[in-house]
Structure formats: structure tokens, C-alpha cells
Design a protein around this motif. Structure first.
Motif, PDB file in Angstrom:
ATOM      1  N   ASP A 381     -16.493 -35.240  31.622  1.00  0.00           N
ATOM      2  CA  ASP A 381     -16.411 -36.664  31.940  1.00  0.00           C
ATOM      3  C   ASP A 381     -15.560 -36.863  33.194  1.00  0.00           C
ATOM      4  OD1 ASP A 381     -16.701 -39.360  31.782  1.00  0.00           O
ATOM      5  OD2 ASP A 381     -15.234 -39.666  30.184  1.00  0.00           O
ATOM      6  N   SER A 382     -15.919 -36.086  34.237  1.00  0.00           N
ATOM      7  CA  SER A 382     -15.086 -36.111  35.443  1.00  0.00           C
ATOM      8  C   SER A 382     -15.920 -35.760  36.668  1.00  0.00           C
ATOM      9  CB  SER A 382     -13.967 -35.076  35.297  1.00  0.00           C
ATOM     10  OG  SER A 382     -14.574 -33.804  35.127  1.00  0.00           O
ATOM     11  N   THR A 383     -15.334 -35.984  37.819  1.00  0.00           N
ATOM     12  CA  THR A 383     -15.965 -35.520  39.051  1.00  0.00           C
ATOM     13  C   THR A 383     -14.877 -34.950  39.948  1.00  0.00           C
ATOM     14  OG1 THR A 383     -17.456 -36.123  40.858  1.00  0.00           O
ATOM     15  CG2 THR A 383     -15.821 -37.782  40.223  1.00  0.00           C
ATOM     16  N   THR A 384     -15.298 -34.372  41.069  1.00  0.00           N
ATOM     17  CA  THR A 384     -14.327 -33.836  42.030  1.00  0.00           C
ATOM     18  C   THR A 384     -14.747 -34.325  43.410  1.00  0.00           C
ATOM     19  OG1 THR A 384     -15.702 -31.903  42.368  1.00  0.00           O
ATOM     20  CG2 THR A 384     -13.959 -31.704  40.699  1.00  0.00           C
ATOM     21  N   GLU A 385     -13.833 -34.235  44.364  1.00  0.00           N
ATOM     22  CA  GLU A 385     -14.193 -34.615  45.743  1.00  0.00           C
ATOM     23  C   GLU A 385     -15.373 -33.784  46.211  1.00  0.00           C
ATOM     24  OE1 GLU A 385     -13.484 -37.030  48.034  1.00  0.00           O
ATOM     25  OE2 GLU A 385     -12.495 -37.885  46.283  1.00  0.00           O
ATOM     26  N   GLU A 386     -15.394 -32.535  45.783  1.00  0.00           N
ATOM     27  CA  GLU A 386     -16.456 -31.628  46.222  1.00  0.00           C
ATOM     28  C   GLU A 386     -17.819 -32.108  45.704  1.00  0.00           C
ATOM     29  OE1 GLU A 386     -15.410 -27.686  45.030  1.00  0.00           O
ATOM     30  OE2 GLU A 386     -17.336 -26.905  45.790  1.00  0.00           O
ATOM     31  N   LEU A 387     -17.852 -32.463  44.399  1.00  0.00           N
ATOM     32  CA  LEU A 387     -19.119 -32.948  43.820  1.00  0.00           C
ATOM     33  C   LEU A 387     -19.547 -34.249  44.491  1.00  0.00           C
ATOM     34  CD1 LEU A 387     -18.616 -32.319  39.976  1.00  0.00           C
ATOM     35  CD2 LEU A 387     -20.247 -31.171  41.488  1.00  0.00           C
ATOM     36  N   LEU A 388     -18.582 -35.121  44.747  1.00  0.00           N
ATOM     37  CA  LEU A 388     -18.910 -36.408  45.375  1.00  0.00           C
ATOM     38  C   LEU A 388     -19.411 -36.199  46.799  1.00  0.00           C
ATOM     39  CD1 LEU A 388     -15.835 -38.506  44.111  1.00  0.00           C
ATOM     40  CD2 LEU A 388     -18.209 -38.818  43.426  1.00  0.00           C
ATOM     41  N   VAL A 403     -29.503 -42.386  41.105  1.00  0.00           N
ATOM     42  CA  VAL A 403     -28.338 -41.895  40.350  1.00  0.00           C
ATOM     43  C   VAL A 403     -28.654 -42.012  38.866  1.00  0.00           C
ATOM     44  CG1 VAL A 403     -25.870 -42.112  39.924  1.00  0.00           C
ATOM     45  CG2 VAL A 403     -26.810 -42.762  42.159  1.00  0.00           C
ATOM     46  N   PHE A 404     -28.573 -40.891  38.169  1.00  0.00           N
ATOM     47  CA  PHE A 404     -28.782 -40.882  36.715  1.00  0.00           C
ATOM     48  C   PHE A 404     -27.416 -41.023  36.051  1.00  0.00           C
ATOM     49  CE2 PHE A 404     -33.265 -39.764  36.266  1.00  0.00           C
ATOM     50  CZ  PHE A 404     -33.573 -39.449  37.587  1.00  0.00           C
ATOM     51  N   ALA A 405     -27.165 -42.209  35.529  1.00  0.00           N
ATOM     52  CA  ALA A 405     -25.850 -42.494  34.958  1.00  0.00           C
ATOM     53  C   ALA A 405     -26.009 -42.838  33.480  1.00  0.00           C
ATOM     54  CB  ALA A 405     -25.214 -43.658  35.707  1.00  0.00           C
ATOM     55  N   GLY A 406     -24.885 -43.059  32.813  1.00  0.00           N
ATOM     56  CA  GLY A 406     -24.976 -43.462  31.402  1.00  0.00           C
ATOM     57  C   GLY A 406     -23.732 -43.100  30.631  1.00  0.00           C
ATOM     58  N   LEU A 407     -23.796 -43.350  29.342  1.00  0.00           N
ATOM     59  CA  LEU A 407     -22.641 -43.069  28.497  1.00  0.00           C
ATOM     60  C   LEU A 407     -22.739 -41.658  27.934  1.00  0.00           C
ATOM     61  CD1 LEU A 407     -22.461 -46.452  26.554  1.00  0.00           C
ATOM     62  CD2 LEU A 407     -21.011 -45.704  28.456  1.00  0.00           C
ATOM     63  N   ARG A 418     -16.859 -48.256  20.537  1.00  0.00           N
ATOM     64  CA  ARG A 418     -16.315 -48.147  21.892  1.00  0.00           C
ATOM     65  C   ARG A 418     -15.081 -49.053  21.998  1.00  0.00           C
ATOM     66  NH1 ARG A 418     -20.392 -49.304  26.565  1.00  0.00           N
ATOM     67  NH2 ARG A 418     -21.548 -50.625  25.107  1.00  0.00           N
ATOM     68  N   THR A 419     -14.215 -48.757  22.936  1.00  0.00           N
ATOM     69  CA  THR A 419     -13.051 -49.627  23.114  1.00  0.00           C
ATOM     70  C   THR A 419     -13.212 -50.484  24.360  1.00  0.00           C
ATOM     71  OG1 THR A 419     -11.965 -47.852  24.304  1.00  0.00           O
ATOM     72  CG2 THR A 419     -11.436 -48.074  21.962  1.00  0.00           C
ATOM     73  N   HIS A 420     -14.181 -50.180  25.173  1.00  0.00           N
ATOM     74  CA  HIS A 420     -14.458 -50.997  26.364  1.00  0.00           C
ATOM     75  C   HIS A 420     -15.945 -50.876  26.672  1.00  0.00           C
ATOM     76  CE1 HIS A 420     -14.908 -47.392  28.826  1.00  0.00           C
ATOM     77  NE2 HIS A 420     -13.819 -46.928  28.236  1.00  0.00           N
ATOM     78  N   MET A 421     -16.374 -51.617  27.707  1.00  0.00           N
ATOM     79  CA  MET A 421     -17.804 -51.686  27.990  1.00  0.00           C
ATOM     80  C   MET A 421     -18.151 -51.004  29.314  1.00  0.00           C
ATOM     81  SD  MET A 421     -19.857 -55.274  27.748  1.00  0.00           S
ATOM     82  CE  MET A 421     -20.647 -55.394  29.326  1.00  0.00           C
ATOM     83  N   ARG A 422     -17.244 -50.153  29.755  1.00  0.00           N
ATOM     84  CA  ARG A 422     -17.430 -49.565  31.086  1.00  0.00           C
ATOM     85  C   ARG A 422     -18.134 -48.212  31.024  1.00  0.00           C
ATOM     86  NH1 ARG A 422     -12.213 -51.329  30.894  1.00  0.00           N
ATOM     87  NH2 ARG A 422     -11.387 -49.232  30.617  1.00  0.00           N
ATOM     88  N   LEU A 423     -18.774 -47.866  32.115  1.00  0.00           N
ATOM     89  CA  LEU A 423     -19.243 -46.501  32.291  1.00  0.00           C
ATOM     90  C   LEU A 423     -18.012 -45.655  32.604  1.00  0.00           C
ATOM     91  CD1 LEU A 423     -22.333 -46.838  34.677  1.00  0.00           C
ATOM     92  CD2 LEU A 423     -22.379 -46.049  32.313  1.00  0.00           C
ATOM     93  N   PRO A 424     -18.106 -44.333  32.465  1.00  0.00           N
ATOM     94  CA  PRO A 424     -16.976 -43.509  32.901  1.00  0.00           C
ATOM     95  C   PRO A 424     -16.640 -43.806  34.363  1.00  0.00           C
ATOM     96  CG  PRO A 424     -18.573 -42.192  31.704  1.00  0.00           C
ATOM     97  CD  PRO A 424     -19.184 -43.542  31.867  1.00  0.00           C
ATOM     98  N   ALA A 425     -15.345 -43.814  34.660  1.00  0.00           N
ATOM     99  CA  ALA A 425     -14.894 -44.152  36.016  1.00  0.00           C
ATOM    100  C   ALA A 425     -15.524 -43.224  37.052  1.00  0.00           C
ATOM    101  CB  ALA A 425     -13.375 -44.072  36.068  1.00  0.00           C
ATOM    102  N   CYS A 426     -15.701 -41.956  36.690  1.00  0.00           N
ATOM    103  CA  CYS A 426     -16.252 -41.006  37.672  1.00  0.00           C
ATOM    104  C   CYS A 426     -17.672 -41.413  38.073  1.00  0.00           C
ATOM    105  CB  CYS A 426     -16.207 -39.583  37.130  1.00  0.00           C
ATOM    106  SG  CYS A 426     -17.211 -39.317  35.669  1.00  0.00           S
TER     107      CYS A 426
END
Ligand code: BGC
Length: 756
Positions: A381-388, A403-407, A418-426
Motif C-alpha cells: 500500500d505504498s509507492t516510491t519516487e522511482e515508481l512514480l 490508471v488502474f486504482a482502487g481499494l 472502513r474508517t474513511h472514504m479515501r483511496l490510499p494516499a499513494c
């Protein structure tokens, strides 16, 4: 099999024993009388048949099976035929696998975007959920295997799911939380209903006679058995008396013994036990006498079907400048690990062990111009500068970026909310950077419930794929490249932010008490009433073609609440490609003494249209389309008046309207007392006449003052006088009526009013 006769031959111990499961997945049999044991399995969007090492949360493996789109996705089809097709496939698979019952559909109302099981559930709207569920049930049961409609009832959160009490008022219960079950039961006669873990207004759903017997059987005509959700039994004897027939998975005999003890001790009538056993065995034999183990299960064909179903469910939320469909000849960059590993089902008891999956990248194998960058790591559940940076570099060279995104799984699962309605920050960061680097950015979403979209204005197109089943990648490609035209519509509102949701203040509750204080104002019923801006409204979904609505007609403009109304509308495909349109009909009560939603969905129909083709969508509305639950009558009631019939492409895109008058002669009984106020009596045409002496007596005191200094003041005092009078209780005539009416006369008047 004459089940009644059979039950008469059973001992009390045998009967009590038949009221609970043999293990996790089997009912008990009885060798002495050759009573078979049958197997059940989750559900709802595929089979999770566990052969060994059973559990109810998919910890251990189940057989290889086919995962169809989850409830959240299927609901977006707005297509009952499609639900029938899904049911048909599941029913055939059950026969092939020797399963008597599939544990679904799951039709709890999506009250909040936070509910962990939203991905399995259908909608925020009970009409949509109930109608779709009925079609699923008919499809399954045509194969002589049963369903278990779950989780009955008011089970719209996972937090403290086995102990929380949903505090719901009677009208809300009827109009929102029971209505989908009611439609499913009345229209499709499910073989079983699964009661939920929670309590309803303090009483465990597994012990509540009101819901399990009086309403379910007494009013709706349910004739199957009620099964407990796995482990939902607290007081077993009370459950039997309430109408909870089969305990699953069983309690090692402890609860069976309690049934016997209660009967022997006189606190439980043995006939209640007989009735439970009859209910169970009727279903057992319905399957056992029609078992077809030789049925073929063509999994490859069902994989293709799963892709087809997913295609019909995808919702095109946005498509600026017609960026979709993409051209196969263009360079396209696929970004995000979900392109390689789609999220297509949720965690918990519905988890299918898929025999095969197709990701978007796999489906794109024959395509020449597709490149891929991972963008983020699902597991971490993360990204890196390199991946970005890699993603940005790739999309800079491409004509469009998807972009294929989701929970991720950990965000959304059975067992917790869930405790919030956001996608992962990454992922939000990735979308932001990609959209900055490529003006033709498309986002494909894999989630079971709404997410906030801080980048909504930065991207050109958004495809909501929900959790689309094991072949979701194939379906996504068809939609992206225009081999299929999107036709899904949102079965729920996407609010701008979580705090906008009507249940926000009370969702989750305080310890075990969860108040459903928003009442009937769930989903669009709330956002519409408050005229709130939303991210995407209920019923919304675009197409690659356009549709024109015209010629709305009603077969009568005035009707009684015993009549039916036929509404028809013509829909034309005015664009260049074949497409499907889910036509929606809403009913609005213009004026009502009950506080009602602006409008409510009362019909939908999906039409398939080639370019230039016109078809007519027809709907039949009966009393229920106009009624609300009246707590005095304890019945559905239509208040006479004008109703608007609104037909459109979404709840906020009404294209045609008509008005009809509906008249009801049902009178709400009232008993007037000296405390009844004049306004209420004046509203009652039969009692109004009798009020004249009181009005005469009071009119002196409350006549507008002649000496008001100017016209404005005079108007105010006239209004005030009228209001004072209207809101006076009858007894006020004794204080303010100048002794023109005595106490005895008032009593006599009350008697007359109540006789009128
Ligand atoms: C779930 C049900 C499921 C049952 C059996 C329970 O935990 O709530 O939906 O059918 O387990 O797996």
C-alpha cells in the motif's frame, strides 16, 4: 415426501437435533428414518464449497470455482435479466456440486460508504435491491436449489456485528430496511432466509418473532426455513419460538439440549419445534428429490459469462471530450498494479477460489501499443519516487494513460468497516502526477463502495468497475476500447466527502447502540431533499452513444389506490453506436403530511438500442409506488393528492414528467380529545363541520384588531390571530370562549366529532 407425517415419527431429541447443523456446511440427517443431510455453501457471487477444514470466513481453501461480479457491481447493471442469468449459472453449478442452497443474495442497504461488506451488497435503494434480488433468486431456484436471502435485517455495518443493536423506527424499517427483503420474498419465494447477527431495537434478529414470523411469514407468505447467520444464536429456545428454524453451524449439541429442556420444562411449545423441523425438511426434500449431480459445470463458459456480466455493470462516470473509447492504434500506458492484479472480489465468507482470472494486462496481450508501469505496490500500500517517475515518464510518451486504482483488500472486508472514504494516499498521488503529465488520463476504479476523488477534475474519464469478478480485466478492455459500450448506472450516490453522508454522525454507534437517526433519508433520499451537490448521483452512468427520451404517457390521470397505472416512454438511440440505457422511473408526492423524500425509484428497465432505433419502456405502478408506511394504520397508505411521475437517465437527470391524481378512501382513525388542536380537526372533512360552535366562540377573542395602525401591522395580526386559533387545543374554548361553551357541551361536542 409427506414431511408432516415424518415429523410425527421423530422423538423430541431427534427433532431438536435436526434444528442445528451437522458441521459448518451440512444439515443433519437421521439414519433411523433415512432423512438425508444436505450441503449449503456461500455465496453470493460464486461457490465457496469447502470440502475439508471448514470455516465461515474463507480462511481455508474451497474448491476451484468461478467468481462472478460481486453484488456492488451486479447492482449497477440495473438489469433484472442479467441477475436471472447469474442466478441460472449459480443454480446449475450448485446442482453439479451437490449443493442444496447457495448463501445469497446479500441485500442489506448500503447506509454508509464505510460498511465493510458494501462490496457484497446491492444498493442504497430498497426497490432496486429487492427487484434485482428477486431475479437472482428465480434464476437459482429454477434449478431446484435454494437461496438464502441475507442478512435479515438492519445489518448495515460490520463494526460490532455480532452484538450491535440497530435502533430503527417502524416507518424506516418498513420503507428502507425491510422493503428489499419484502420484494424478494413476495416475488421470488426464496427457500431460505438468513437472519442477521445484530439486534434490532434491542432484540437479536435470531429471536425476533415480529420479523421472523409475523412479518416474514404472516404478511409476506414466506414458506421456507430461516437459518441463523453462522453463530448468530444466543437464546436457542427463544429463537425457536420466534421462528428461527435452523441454527448454523451448530453448537456441539448444547443448544439442541436447551430446546429439549425448554419443551420438557413447559416454556417452549413442542409444536414450535415441529414447525421448525417441517420447515427445514420441506426444503431438504425439495432439493434431495430433485438433485441432479450429473449436471455439467462448464467453468470456461462461465468465465466468459463472468466477463460479459462485468461489461454490463461498468459505470462510465465521466468522459470529457470523448476520450473514451481509446483507439487500438494509439500508444496507451496502463499504470497501477491493479492492471496486472485486479481487485475483483472482497474478503470474508464470499471469497471465491477462482479457477482462473484475467487481468487487463493479460486481456491486452494481443494489443501492440500498450505499455505498463506498476505505479504503486498493492501489498505494501505504498509507492516510491522511482515508481512514480517511471509512470510519469511512460505516460509522457503515450497518447492516453489509464490508471488502474482502487481499494486494496485490507481496506474493505467482511468483519470490519472502513474508517474513511479515501483511496490510499499513494494512489491519489499517482493519479495526480499522471494527470499532470498526460492530458488524456483515464481512471479505472476497483472498489465496492464510494471513494472520494480529489482528482476528479484533473482526469478526462473515470470508469467505475466495482469488484467485477474474475474476468474483470477482459471486460475492462472491452469497455476501454469500445468493443462494449458501458451501460451501468450507479446503484448508490457518491457523495463529495464522507461527512456529507446522512448517517455520518451516528454510523457505528456508541458501543452496541447504533441509532439510524437519518430515518428514511438514506442515500439520494437525503441528498435530494437537502439539494446537496454530490460527486455522482444515484442512477448516473454515461454511454458512448446518446439517448433521447420522449412521449411520456400515462394510461390515466386520475386513479384510486386500488388501481394500477401504466407509464410508457419512448427512448431513441441518437448516437452512432449500439448501446443500452437503464431507464429509471421515480415517483414524487407533491404534498404530504408525512415527511417524505423528494422522489423514490419505483421502476427501471434496461433497453438495448441500435443507432436510430426507438423502443418503448413501459412500467406498471401499483399502490406501493405511491404509498408510505403509516404507523397509525400500521399499513402502507396513499395520501390522496397529486403525484409526479419522473422518468430519466439518473436521479438528477429527469427527462420527462407527468402528473397524476391518486385518491384513497382509507381513513386514518383518530380519537379527538380536549387536547386535539383545531388545525388537525379542520383537516378532517368529516369532523370539520362539528367544530363551528367552537370557532364561533373563539373568533371574538382572536379576531384581528381593528385599531392596527397601518396595513402591514393589520396583516401581521390577522396572520397571528389565525395561527393562534389553528394551534389551540379544543379545551381552550373554556378559557378563551367567553363562557359560550360549557364543559358538558365540550364533552358532547367531542363525542359528536369522534362519531363523525
Ligand atoms: C457471514 C454470512 C455467511 C456465513 C457462512 C457469516 O460470517 O456473515 O454471510 O454466509 O458466514 O460463511
Amino acid at each position: 415426501m409427506d414431511v408432516k407425517k415424518l415429523v410425527a415419527h421423530l422423538t423430541l431429541e431427534e427433532k431438536a437435533s435436526l434444528c442445528s447443523g451437522l458441521d459448518f456446511w451440512h444439515t443433519k440427517g437421521a439414519d433411523r428414518l433415512n432423512i438425508p443431510s444436505v450441503m449449503v455453501s456461500d455465496g453470493p457471487h460464486g461457490l465457496r464449497k469447502q470440502e475439508e477444514r471448514a470455516d465461515h470466513l474463507a480462511v481455508n481453501e474451497s474448491i476451484k470455482a468461478v467468481c462472478f461480479p460481486a453484488g456492488s457491481a451486479m447492482a449497477a447493471s440495473f438489469d433484472t435479466e442479467l441477475f436471472g442469468t447469474l442466478g441460472d449459472a449459480l443454480g446449475a453449478s450448485c446442482q453439479a456440486e451437490g449443493l442444496a442452497v447457495v448463501l445469497g443474495p446479500a441485500i442489506n442497504i448500503k447506509r454508509s460508504p464505510l460498511c465493510g461488506r458494501n462490496f457484497e451488497y446491492l444498493s442504497e435503494d430498497p426497490y432496486l435491491a429487492g427487484t434485482e434480488a428477486a431475479a437472482y433468486i428465480k434464476g437459482v431456484q429454477a434449478h431446484n436449489v435454494g437461496v438464502s436471502v441475507k442478512h435479515y435485517a438492519a445489518n448495515s455495518q460490520e463494526h460490532r456485528r455480532m452484538s450491535s443493536s440497530s435502533q430503527v423506527d417502524e416507518r424506516t424499517m418498513r420503507e428502507i430496511y425491510l422493503a428489499a427483503f419484502e420484494t424478494a420474498v413476495r416475488e421470488a419465494k426464496p427457500w431460505t432466509v438468513m437472519c442477521s447477527y445484530n439486534r434490532i431495537n434491542g432484540v437479536y434478529a435470531s429471536e425476533d418473532r415480529l420479523y421472523l414470523t409475523d412479518i416474514l411469514r404472516g404478511e409476506w407468505g414466506f414458506d421456507g426455513f430461516v437459518v441463523s447467520d453462522w453463530g448468530a444464536v444466543s437464546d436457542r429456545a427463544r429463537g425457536v419460538a420466534a421462528g428461527m428454524d435452523l441454527e448454523m453451524p451448530g453448537s456441539g449439541g448444547v443448544n439442541d439440549a436447551k430446546i429439549v429442556k425448554a419443551v420438557r420444562g413447559g416454556s417452549l411449545d413442542e409444536r414450535e419445534v415441529d414447525r421448525a423441523v417441517e420447515n427445514i425438511l420441506n426444503v431438504v426434500y425439495r432439493y434431495a428429490e430433485n438433485a441432479k449431480p450429473e449436471t455439467e459445470w462448464d467453468k470456461e463458459a462461465q468465465h466468459e459469462l463472468s466477463a460479459k456480466l462485468a461489461e454490463e455493470c461498468m459505470v462510465l462516470l465521466k468522459n470529457d471530450s470523448g476520450v473514451l473509447p481509446l483507439k487500438k492504434s494509439d500508444e496507451i500506458a496502463f499504470i497501477g498494479e491493479f492492471a496486472a492484479k485486479p481487485r475483483f472480489q472482497g474478503g470474508g465468507s464470499s471469497h471465491i477460489n477462482c479457477f482462473k482470472t484475467t487481468s487487463a494486462l493479460e486481456a491486452a496481450e494481443g494489443y501492440q501499443n500498450i505499455s505498463y508501469a506498476k505505479g504503486f505496490d498493492i501489498a505494501g500500500d505504498s509507492t516510491t519516487e522511482e515508481l512514480l517517475n517511471e509512470a510519469v515518464a511512460l505516460v509522457k510518451k503515450a497518447r492516453a494513460a489509464v490508471v488502474f486504482a482502487g481499494l486494496p483488500d485490507s481496506y474493505e472486508s467482511e468483519g470490519y468497516d472502513r474508517t474513511h472514504m479515501r483511496l490510499p494516499a499513494c494512489q491519489n498521488e499517482l493519479i495526480r502526477r499522471v494527470a499532470e503529465a498526460n492530458p488524456n488520463t483515464v481512471v479505472v476504479l476497483h472498489n465496492g463502495s464510494p471513494v472520494e476523488m480529489p482528482w476528479v477534475n484533473d482526469v478526462k474519464a473515470i470508469v467505475e468497475a466495482y469488484l467485477g469478478g474474475q474476468a474483470v480485466g477482459k471486460a475492462t478492455l472491452s469497455i476501454l476500447f469500445g468493443d462494449a459500450n458501458p451501460s451501468g448506472k450507479l446503484p448508490e450516490t457518491f457523495p463529495l466527502k464522507l461527512e456529507d453522508n446522512p448517517s455520518y454522525l451516528f454510523y457505528g454507534g456508541e458501543k452496541d447502540v447504533v441509532e439510524y437517526r437519518e430515518g428514511v433519508f438514506v442515500g439520494y433520499r437525503y441528498y435530494d431533499k437537502k439539494k446537496m451537490e454530490v460527486l455522482f448521483p444515484f442512477g448516473h452512468g454515461l454511454s458512448y452513444t446518446t439517448f433521447e427520451y420522449s412521449n411520456l404517457r400515462v394510461d390515466k390521470t386520475s386513479l384510486t389506490d386500488n388501481d394500477t397505472l401504466t407509464v410508457s416512454v419512448d427512448v431513441k438511440n441518437t448516437g452512432g453506436v449500439f448501446g443500452k440505457e437503464a431507464v429509471q422511473l421515480y415517483v414524487a408526492d407533491r404534498e404530504s403530511s408525512a415527511i417524505r423524500p423528494e422522489k423514490e425509484l419505483k421502476g427501471f428497465l434496461k433497453l438495448a438500442l441500435t443507432p436510430n432505433e426507438t423502443k418503448t419502456a413501459s412500467f406498471t405502478l401499483d399502490k406501493r409506488a405511491f404509498a408510505y408506511w403509516n404507523t397509525t394504520l400500521r399499513d402502507w397508505h396513499v395520501e390522496s393528492g397529486i403525484f409526479d411521475i419522473l422518468v430519466g437517465a439518473s436521479s438528477r437527470d429527469i427527462r420527462c414528467r407527468a402528473a397524476v391524481e391518486v385518491v384513497s378512501d382509507v381513513r386514518i382513525p383518530v380519537a379527538y380529545t380536549a387536547d386535539s388542536i383545531l388545525a388537525d380537526i379542520l383537516e378532517d372533512p368529516r369532523a370539520k363541520e362539528g367544530l363551528k360552535p367552537v370557532l364561533d366562540a373563539l373568533s371574538n377573542m382572536f379576531a384581528p384588531q381593528d385599531d392596527a395602525s397601518d396595513a402591514a401591522e393589520a396583516a401581521i395580526s390577522a396572520d397571528m390571530a389565525a395561527a393562534m386559533l389553528r394551534y389551540m387545543p379544543l379545551r381552550a374554548v373554556l378559557s378563551f370562549g367567553g363562557n359560550r361553551i360549557t364543559g358538558d357541551q365540550l364533552n358532547a361536542l367531542l363525542e359528536r366529532l369522534n362519531r363523525a
